[in-house]
Design an enzyme around this catalytic site. Sequence first.
Site, PDB file in Angstrom:
ATOM      1  N   GLU A  99      -6.682   6.263   3.315  1.00  0.00           N
ATOM      2  CA  GLU A  99      -5.974   5.025   2.927  1.00  0.00           C
ATOM      3  C   GLU A  99      -5.315   4.389   4.142  1.00  0.00           C
ATOM      4  OE1 GLU A  99      -5.080   2.969   0.494  1.00  0.00           O
ATOM      5  OE2 GLU A  99      -4.848   4.014  -1.410  1.00  0.00           O
ATOM      6  N   ASP A 100      -5.274   3.081   4.154  1.00  0.00           N
ATOM      7  CA  ASP A 100      -4.578   2.364   5.220  1.00  0.00           C
ATOM      8  C   ASP A 100      -3.068   2.413   5.041  1.00  0.00           C
ATOM      9  OD1 ASP A 100      -4.751   0.886   2.894  1.00  0.00           O
ATOM     10  OD2 ASP A 100      -5.278  -1.000   3.858  1.00  0.00           O
ATOM     11  N   ASP A 103       2.280   1.796  -0.409  1.00  0.00           N
ATOM     12  CA  ASP A 103       3.435   0.915  -0.524  1.00  0.00           C
ATOM     13  C   ASP A 103       4.174   1.306  -1.816  1.00  0.00           C
ATOM     14  OD1 ASP A 103       5.045  -1.353  -0.074  1.00  0.00           O
ATOM     15  OD2 ASP A 103       3.639  -2.706  -1.011  1.00  0.00           O
ATOM     16  N   PHE A 152       5.879  -6.516   5.776  1.00  0.00           N
ATOM     17  CA  PHE A 152       4.471  -6.705   5.451  1.00  0.00           C
ATOM     18  C   PHE A 152       3.646  -6.582   6.726  1.00  0.00           C
ATOM     19  CE2 PHE A 152       0.503  -8.519   4.116  1.00  0.00           C
ATOM     20  CZ  PHE A 152       0.367  -7.909   2.880  1.00  0.00           C
ATOM     21  N   ARG A 165      -7.135  -8.899   9.996  1.00  0.00           N
ATOM     22  CA  ARG A 165      -7.686  -7.531   9.996  1.00  0.00           C
ATOM     23  C   ARG A 165      -8.161  -7.120  11.383  1.00  0.00           C
ATOM     24  NH1 ARG A 165      -8.355  -5.776   4.666  1.00  0.00           N
ATOM     25  NH2 ARG A 165      -8.991  -7.343   3.164  1.00  0.00           N
TER      26      ARG A 165
END
Length: 177
Positions: A99-100, A103, A152, A165
């Site tokens: 997973e990146d 949150d 963010f 990205r």
Amino acid sequence: MDSQPKPQILLTRQEIEATVSRLATEITGEYHDKHPLLIGVLKGSFMFMADLIRLLDFPLEVEFIGVSSYGKGSQTSGKVKVVQGLRSPIKGGNILVIEDIVDTGLTTAFLLDYLRKKKPASLKLCVLTDKPSRRQIPVTIDYLGFTVPDKFLVGYGLDLDEKFRNLPDICFLEGEN
Ligand code: IMP
């Protein structure tokens, strides 16, 4: 061109490289003789996955799964669904989810539950960045890159509305939370 907020660097490419290398060493210790299947969560994990597996010198397989939780912008919709499924069965396999970011935890908790129902032999989680201050549901992270503040993030695969990205560093955007 629409105007975009200017990204500020939070984690440099050198810090990311060192951390991916540390994670690769940890993962090698556990998985070198287990022929794991690494499942990357699209789209944000593609760069992390590519850098990580180059450092894993043992037999493994790679899959991707697409999960959607966010609408447009930086607020989660809270509703998670699989938008691109797996192409092969995972029953009996040693699965490592890549997973990146975690949150609220809603996406990852849903995904782990979804995969667990497919009866793998083992199921673990590797996460590049974790925002624990935003958690709504507990998630156990087996391999963690960075703990990050409540900002963010974009870059190194992470996006805001599909932009940023391609940035090689992990950045935050002023005014987005
Ligand atoms: P969660 O369900 O709130 O944990 O969010 C998980 C997903 O939301 C991640 O896989 C990302 O796609 C996206 N996400 C959460 N926080 C960020 C961020 O700071 N930048 C970019 N994407 C994010």
